[in-house]
Each structure stands twice: as structure tokens, then as C-alpha cells.
Motif scaffolding. Structure first.
Motif, short mmCIF file in Angstrom:
data_model
loop_
_atom_site.label_atom_id
_atom_site.label_comp_id
_atom_site.label_asym_id
_atom_site.label_seq_id
_atom_site.Cartn_x
_atom_site.Cartn_y
_atom_site.Cartn_z
N LEU A 108 4.40 -9.45 2.90
CA LEU A 108 3.26 -8.98 2.59
C LEU A 108 3.46 -9.03 0.82
CD1 LEU A 108 2.82 -5.44 4.43
CD2 LEU A 108 1.47 -7.55 4.38
N PRO A 109 2.15 -9.33 0.01
CA PRO A 109 2.40 -9.15 -1.41
C PRO A 109 2.72 -7.89 -1.94
CG PRO A 109 0.10 -9.56 -0.55
CD PRO A 109 0.96 -9.41 0.50
N SER A 110 3.24 -7.94 -3.20
CA SER A 110 3.73 -6.47 -3.64
C SER A 110 2.61 -5.38 -3.75
CB SER A 110 4.54 -6.60 -4.98
OG SER A 110 3.19 -7.19 -5.92
N SER A 111 1.37 -5.87 -4.01
CA SER A 111 0.23 -4.84 -3.92
C SER A 111 0.23 -3.99 -2.63
CB SER A 111 -0.77 -5.42 -4.55
OG SER A 111 -1.24 -6.69 -3.61
N ARG A 112 0.31 -4.90 -1.52
CA ARG A 112 -0.04 -4.36 -0.18
C ARG A 112 1.29 -3.36 0.10
NH1 ARG A 112 -3.53 -2.84 0.27
NH2 ARG A 112 -3.56 -2.99 2.48
N VAL A 113 2.52 -3.79 -0.37
CA VAL A 113 3.71 -3.04 -0.22
C VAL A 113 3.39 -1.44 -0.77
CG1 VAL A 113 6.17 -2.85 -0.82
CG2 VAL A 113 5.20 -5.12 0.18
N GLN A 114 3.04 -1.77 -1.93
CA GLN A 114 2.82 -0.31 -2.78
C GLN A 114 1.62 0.63 -2.25
OE1 GLN A 114 3.29 -0.74 -7.18
NE2 GLN A 114 3.11 -2.82 -6.76
N ALA A 115 0.85 -0.24 -1.65
CA ALA A 115 -0.31 0.53 -0.91
C ALA A 115 0.09 1.39 0.21
CB ALA A 115 -1.58 -0.43 -0.63
N VAL A 116 1.14 0.52 0.91
CA VAL A 116 1.73 1.25 2.16
C VAL A 116 2.40 2.58 1.68
CG1 VAL A 116 3.32 0.95 4.09
CG2 VAL A 116 1.75 -0.83 3.54
N LEU A 117 3.25 2.15 0.66
CA LEU A 117 4.23 3.31 0.10
C LEU A 117 3.47 4.46 -0.39
CD1 LEU A 117 6.80 1.00 -1.60
CD2 LEU A 117 7.30 2.40 0.25
N ARG A 118 2.29 4.18 -1.00
CA ARG A 118 1.48 5.38 -1.36
C ARG A 118 0.89 5.90 -0.28
NH1 ARG A 118 -0.01 1.75 -5.40
NH2 ARG A 118 -1.66 0.98 -4.30
N HIS A 119 0.50 5.59 0.64
CA HIS A 119 -0.17 6.06 1.99
C HIS A 119 0.91 6.92 2.60
CE1 HIS A 119 -1.54 5.94 6.17
NE2 HIS A 119 -2.68 6.40 5.59
N GLU A 120 2.17 6.30 2.92
CA GLU A 120 2.95 7.02 3.67
C GLU A 120 3.88 8.25 2.98
OE1 GLU A 120 3.35 6.48 7.04
OE2 GLU A 120 1.77 5.12 6.52
N LEU A 121 4.07 8.01 1.74
CA LEU A 121 5.03 8.85 0.92
C LEU A 121 4.22 9.75 -0.17
CD1 LEU A 121 8.14 6.55 0.45
CD2 LEU A 121 7.86 8.44 2.19
N GLY A 122 3.13 9.05 -0.48
CA GLY A 122 2.08 9.99 -1.43
C GLY A 122 2.27 8.99 -2.99
N PRO A 123 1.16 9.29 -3.82
CA PRO A 123 1.25 8.83 -5.13
C PRO A 123 2.52 8.70 -5.99
CG PRO A 123 0.02 10.70 -5.00
CD PRO A 123 0.50 10.56 -3.75
N ARG A 124 3.37 9.84 -5.60
CA ARG A 124 4.70 9.60 -6.50
C ARG A 124 5.77 9.37 -5.72
NH1 ARG A 124 4.40 16.08 -8.91
NH2 ARG A 124 6.19 14.98 -10.17
N TRP A 125 5.38 8.42 -5.06
CA TRP A 125 6.72 7.65 -4.03
C TRP A 125 7.67 7.20 -4.87
CZ3 TRP A 125 8.23 2.59 -4.51
CH2 TRP A 125 7.30 1.82 -5.24
N ARG A 126 7.47 6.60 -6.12
CA ARG A 126 8.60 6.06 -6.80
C ARG A 126 9.45 7.09 -7.34
NH1 ARG A 126 7.92 0.99 -8.89
NH2 ARG A 126 6.04 -0.08 -8.82
N GLU A 127 9.39 8.51 -7.35
CA GLU A 127 10.18 9.38 -7.77
C GLU A 127 11.26 9.76 -6.66
OE1 GLU A 127 8.22 13.23 -8.62
OE2 GLU A 127 6.82 12.10 -10.21
#
Length: 441
Positions: A110-129
Motif C-alpha cells: 500500500l502507498p504511505s498515504s493509505r497506510v497513514q489513513a488506516v493508522l488514523r482510523h484504527e488509532l486515532g489522529p494522534r497515532w504518531r504519539e
């Protein structure tokens, strides 16, 4: 319109039945076109053997491209083929081996944009923290997801498995198409019943696409094998239905052992067998996806085991009759073995005990001696024996597999296939004597 923060855009993973069916249909259509071209070249005087070799190489390329792009159920099917290629004659298997092996842990990412979309959906917008670092490039790909390397804020290296958007729909669609096309691609599997394999996977689809269930399975196994000197199962840190965070295991693929010296192949092969049979006794779980992509040889020599999406839950361990029935077969007690199999529900219609013992011989041959050599030639010979015996006596049509044994049967055959690929000589009988219930009855 789908929000960019939700993983609903499935452009990278076609899920419509029509689109995915057309991809699968390209396999038999491509085969027909290659045969026509090959016939024309032969008529024009081209060397027949060279044409056949080129056709097989082209088929392998197409198989990988189509199944790899579809992911989902098609990837699972490709993984099954890669495990069973030991059944094939060498001149046929060679061009497929490299490409099918890729399907064990490789697929277009998957492209990185889709990876980040999945992470935001599963862990929330502050997933990077939650992470000190996160590599958006996948480290590996599985059938319905891909794995990323990351580091938690406390410095723990972890593997983050993300499910492909639309994977659940894709998996169901693929499995329906595979059942319809199984007859076309079955020759690539050496006659293995791919329809049965696909149905078995379909029955457990609801569990495999929910990573919280996989996390429960993995956590149970990790606790059972914690501190084990021979095996490593990664701890689970967090899970959602489409995301799983667990310890990162650094190691080399099990398939790489095929190129190692005999002593290393034998040691790792024996550990592989021991894990398959130890799981039910120690964790109440049978790891039911035995293809080599789920196993790593760690730097300290331990065998790392990942992907607990497909398991057989056996809280009481393996069926108590298994060891006793195998011992009866080894002793050539056909009558007692047949009665025992009937009691366990394996016999659907009357069958001659002697013919049944002859038919089942290859399944128990490795347990007849203290040390057995598994290789491709033996594997092919046994497959031909089983197929010929069934054709002569119709034994297979009189047998069935009880539900409790369905995944056990798959693991038994799949495990032997992997040992044959690795060219292992090991004390298979000793593992059965130690770990199979009923062996000493």
C-alpha cells in the motif's frame, strides 16, 4: 465520498466481484493463449523442450503477478501452492518455485498515504504519539495485510500489522472465484484438492479478518512459550479489528534454511515439527498455517513463529486417538486401525482394511523409523502412490475428515511438504512419541 482519514478508498485493492473475477479469469485465458503461441512456434520448427520451458516460465510470471496484485484469498491460495510445489515433477516445479515462494511473504505494498489513513482510523489522529518511530515502508506483506517496523515510546521494537482496506470483501470474493476456477489451476498443485482448501479457509474467514481474535490466539501462545529456549512467539501490545502491534522478531526466513548445511536444515526442521505438535499441548492451540513465511530463524537459533490468524482451538490438546491410530498403522494392524478410524468418524462408507492401510501408508511412513529423510522425490512418489491407490480401489471416496481433524490434517500434510522442501533428516517419530496423546497407550 470517502473521507481521506478513513481507509475506505479501495483503489489499491479491487474488491468488486466483476473486477476480481476478471483478474482470476486471466489465469486460464493466459494459459490458453500461451498454448496457442507455443503450438505455432513448434509448427515453425522451434525446439519443443525450449518452447515448453518458456511457456512454464511465462505462466509462473503471470501467476505471481495476478495473485500478488489481488492479495486476499488469491494470496492465500498462492501460499498454499508454494507450500505444495514439492509434489510437482522437477522439470515442472523449477520455473514455478521461485515465483510461488515469493507469495509466502511478498505482495505489492500500500502507498504511505493509505497506510497513514488506516493508522488514523484504527488509532486515532494522534497515532504518531504512540511510537518513537514508524517506518511507512512495509517490511513484509501477508495475505490480507502488511507489516511495518516501528518503535514504541519506551524503545521497544514492534511489528505493526495493518489490514488492507477492503480485505474482508476481497477475501470472500476471491475464495468464491477460486472454488469456481480450482479445476483450472489444480494441475499447478500436483492434484492437491484446492477446492477443499479454499472452502476450509472460507469457513474461518470471520476469524482471520478480525485481528483482535488473532491477538487473543497469539497472546495465549506467547504466554505458553515465554522464556522457551527453542521457540519465540511475539508478545501483543495492542490490537484492533484491523491492526495488531506485537514484538518485532529479527530473523531470517525459514525457507532460507534450504540453502544451509544439512546439520542446520535438520535442526531447524525438527524444531519446526516440534512447535506444530507442542502448541496444542502447551497453549491449547494448533498453529494451522504451516507455510514457511510464518517462521523465522532468530540469531540465537530459536524458531520465531508469527501470524496466529488461522488456528485450531484445542483446549484439551490433540485428539487422544491420534497417537494410538498411528501406532496401529505402524504395526500394520489394519483391522484395529480401521475400527479406530471408523470410531473417530473418518470412514463414510465400508472400506477394505488392507486397502485402507495401503492407502494411508505414506501418511505414517516417516513415523516407522527413528530418523526419516524428507525430500522432494519421496514426496512426489508418495503422492503418486496415494493417487494410484485411490484410483485402483476408490479408497479416498470412502473416507471423510471429521471437523475436529480438518486443520490437523492440513497441518500434517503441509508440515511434511515443508520438511521435504527443506530436505530434512530428522527424528520425526521421537516428536510424535513425546507430544502425541495416545502414543503410549
Amino acid at each position: 465520498m470517502t473521507s481521506p482519514d478513513r481507509p475506505g478508498d479501495e483503489r489499491e485493492l479491487p474488491t468488486s466481484s466483476l473486477a476480481r473475477a476478471s483478474k482470476m479469469l486471466s489465469l486460464p485465458l493466459g494459459a490458453a493463449g500461451r498454448q496457442a503461441v507455443g503450438l505455432g512456434r513448434r509448427l515453425l520448427g522451434a525446439d519443443a523442450d525450449r518452447v515448453d520451458a518458456e511457456l512454464r516460465a511465462a505462466a509462473a510470471e503471470q501467476l505471481f503477478a495476478v495473485l500478488g496484485e489481488l492479495k486476499g484469498g488469491a494470496m492465500k491460495f498462492g501460499q498454499a501452492l508454494s507450500m505444495f510445489e514439492a509434489f510437482l515433477p522437477e522439470e515442472v516445479a523449477k520455473p514455478y518455485r521461485q515465483h510461488l515462494a515469493k507469495l509466502q511473504d511478498s505482495a505489492p505494498p500500500l502507498p504511505s498515504s493509505r497506510v497513514q489513513a488506516v493508522l488514523r482510523h484504527e488509532l486515532g489522529p494522534r497515532w504518531r504519539e504512540r511510537f518513537a518511530s514508524f517506518d511507512l515502508r512495509p517490511a513484509a506483506a501477508a495475505s490480507i495485510g502488511q507489516v511495518h517496523r516501528a518503535v514504541l515510546t519506551d524503545g521497544t521494537p514492534v511489528a505493526v500489522k495493518l489490514q488492507y482496506p477492503g480485505a474482508d470483501q476481497a477475501l470472500r470474493s476471491d475464495l468464491r472465484q477460486i472454488e469456481r476456477l480450482a479445476g483450472v489451476v489444480a494441475p499447478l498443485a500436483g492434484g492437491v484438492d484446492v477446492v477443499t482448501i479454499s472452502r476450509e479457509l472460507a469457513e474461518r474467514i470471520s476469524e482471520e479478518i478480525d485481528y483482535t481474535l488473532e491477538a487473543e490466539n497469539q497472546s495465549r501462545a506467547a504466554a505458553a512459550f515465554a522464556g522457551d529456549p527453542e521457540f519465540a512467539v511475539p508478545r501483543v501490545w495492542e490490537a484492533t479489528p484491523r491492526l495488531l502491534v506485537s514484538d518485532w522478531l529479527e530473523g531470517r526466513r525459514l525457507s532460507s534454511v534450504a540453502e544451509a548445511p544439512a546439520s542446520e536444515r535438520n535442526r531447524v526442521g525438527l524444531a519446526y515439527v516440534r512447535f506444530l505438535f507442542a502448541g496444542p499441548a502447551r497453549a491449547g492451540l494448533l498453529h494451522a498455517d504451516p507455510h514457511p513465511g510464518n517462521y523465522l530463524v532468530l540469531p540465537d537459533g530459536r524458531l520465531g513463529v508469527v501470524d496466529f490468524g488461522l488456528v485450531a482451538r484445542l483446549p484439551d490438546g490433540l485428539p487422544s486417538a491420534m497417537g494410538r491410530l498411528i501406532r496401529l498403522a505402524i504395526a500394520d494392524d489394519a483391522a484395529a486401525m480401521t475400527r479406530g478410524l471408523a470410531d473417530e468418524g473418518f470412514i463414510a462408507r465400508d472400506v477394505d482394511a488392507g486397502e485402507l492401510l495401503g492407502y494411508l501408508g505414506p501418511f505414517v511412513e516417516p513415523a516407522r523409523v527413528e530418523e526419516f529423510h524428507f525430500d522432494r522425490e519421496w514426496m512426489r512418489e508418495q503422492f503418486l502412490h496415494v493417487r494410484g491407490s485411490s484410483a485402483r480401489h476408490g479408497v479416498a471416496m470412502r473416507l471423510t475428515i471429521p471437523p475436529v481433524y480438518a486443520l490437523i490434517h492440513r497441518v500434517w500434510l503441509g508440515g511434511i511438504a515443508v520438511l521435504a522442501q527443506l530436505d530434512v533428516t530428522a527424528g520425526f517419530r521421537g516428536v510424535l512419541a513425546e507430544l502425541l496423546p495416545g502414543w503410549h497407550d
